[in-house]
Design an enzyme around this catalytic site. Structure first.
Site, mmCIF file in Angstrom:
data_model
loop_
_atom_site.group_PDB
_atom_site.id
_atom_site.type_symbol
_atom_site.label_atom_id
_atom_site.label_comp_id
_atom_site.label_asym_id
_atom_site.label_seq_id
_atom_site.Cartn_x
_atom_site.Cartn_y
_atom_site.Cartn_z
ATOM 1 C CE LYS A 178 11.443 29.495 -23.138
ATOM 2 N NZ LYS A 178 11.134 29.854 -21.738
ATOM 3 C CE LYS A 231 8.291 30.994 -24.874
ATOM 4 N NZ LYS A 231 8.286 31.126 -23.438
HETATM 5 N N1 LIG Z 1 8.131 31.519 -20.447
HETATM 6 C C1 LIG Z 1 7.704 32.566 -21.322
HETATM 7 C C2 LIG Z 1 8.831 33.129 -22.145
HETATM 8 O O1 LIG Z 1 9.952 32.746 -21.938
HETATM 9 C C3 LIG Z 1 8.675 34.138 -23.275
HETATM 10 C C4 LIG Z 1 7.350 34.273 -23.877
HETATM 11 C C5 LIG Z 1 7.242 35.418 -24.867
HETATM 12 O O2 LIG Z 1 8.239 35.921 -25.409
HETATM 13 O O3 LIG Z 1 6.120 35.844 -25.115
#
Ligand SMILES: NCC(=O)CCC(=O)O
Ligand SMILES: [Mg+2]
Length: 307
Positions: A178, A231
């Protein structure tokens, strides 16, 4: 016959935002077409998705400021909005796959994913809170626990807590890579969960790093993760591919709020063809190697029969 990659409903996970109250459905300003639902309307939204063959959901709560504190106690309080949402969805739709978000930020008065002391995040002390949260989610009926906090050692800690309490069958989808990304902005608007000071670079990854994702992924796999997530998705397709080639675990990718906002803004301006742009985005994430895509486009692509 020769097309190598396809996207189907089974690959999609729909993130849903929950808010307290009754008969609430409020649009997120920076995410056209995406709403925060009170539990009654959430159930109706899940029902309409299920009819389209969209059966996996990731739930996120918008918590009133007054309920936030330094230890995120609202995150595991019996009877909280989030726990009620999980159990009501599972009760009405046992066949739905409910993925729950484990991190302190929606409930933290500091807006951070961990416990803050003197401006620093306390990694190991945070694990205890995450364990309580994950257990409360499992007790409410969660199928998959998704820790998004990026604390070190949390996958192993959560796995142990779940196993010791009889939840061996509950899976863990770890946010392994992330990144400390600019693309989470609209999500923080949706939940009102932006950090009150500083940024998340102390625990989320540097966008400049690719090899570090391998370290994160190997640790999570060794600690018992069942899925590894990358992510955001589009700026990190190389990382999805890298993980795909270095593990046998299924790879998930989060096509985040900022990626959604960017596409929608261009479409609203008439600058992109909606169907072509959205399906190309999803196809590219699948092509890079993700088997599961968390995306705000999940419902519209099925409703419009674009896949
Ligand atoms: N745990 C989810 C996020 O931190 C953000 C997700 C997003 O920006 O769609
Ligand atoms: Mg890690």
């Amino acid at each position: 016959m020769v097309q190598e990659t396809h996207v189907s409903a089974a690959n999609l996970i729909f993130p849903l935002f929950i808010v307290d109250g009754e008969n609430q459905k409020t649009e997120v300003a920076s995410m056209p077409g995406i709403y925060r639902y009170s539990i009654d309307n959430l159930l109706r939204e899940v029902e309409s998705c299920m009819k389209l063959g969209l059966t996996s959901f990731d739930l996120f709560p918008n918590i009133e400021e007054a309920l936030k504190d330094k230890l995120a106690t609202e995150s595991h309080r019996e009877g909280s909005l989030y726990l009620r949402a999980i159990s009501q969805v599972k009760k009405e739709f046992p066949e739905a796959c409910i993925i729950t978000d484990v991190a302190m930020d929606p409930y933290s008065s500091d807006g951070h994913d961990g416990i803050v002391e003197n401006g620093e995040i306390l990694n190991d002390e945070t694990l205890e809170v995450l364990g309580k949260m994950a257990l409360a989610h499992a007790q409410s009926g969660a199928d998959i626990i998704a820790p998004s906090d990026m604390m070190d050692g949390r996958v192993g800690y959560i796995r142990r807590v779940l196993d010791e309490n009889g939840f061996k069958h509950v899976s863990i989808m770890s946010y392994s890579a992330k990144y400390a990304s600019a693309f989470y902005g609209p999500f923080r608007d949706a939940l009102n969960s932006a950090p009150k000071f500083g940024d998340k670079k102390g625990y989320q990854m540097n966008p400049a790093n690719q090899r570090e994702a391998l370290i994160e992924a190997r640790l999570d796999e060794a600690e018992g993760a069942d899925f590894l997530m990358v992510k955001p998705a589009l700026p990190y397709l190389d990382v999805i591919k890298l993980l795909k080639d270095s593990t046998e675990l299924p790879i998930a990718a989060y096509n985040v709020s900022g990626e959604y906002a960017m596409i929608k803004a261009a479409i609203q301006n008439g600058w992109l063809n909606e169907q072509r742009a959205i399906t190309e985005v999803l196809l590219s994430i699948r092509r890079a190697g993700a088997t599961a895509i968390l995306t705000y486009h999940a419902k519209e692509v099925l409703e419009n029969k674009w896949l």
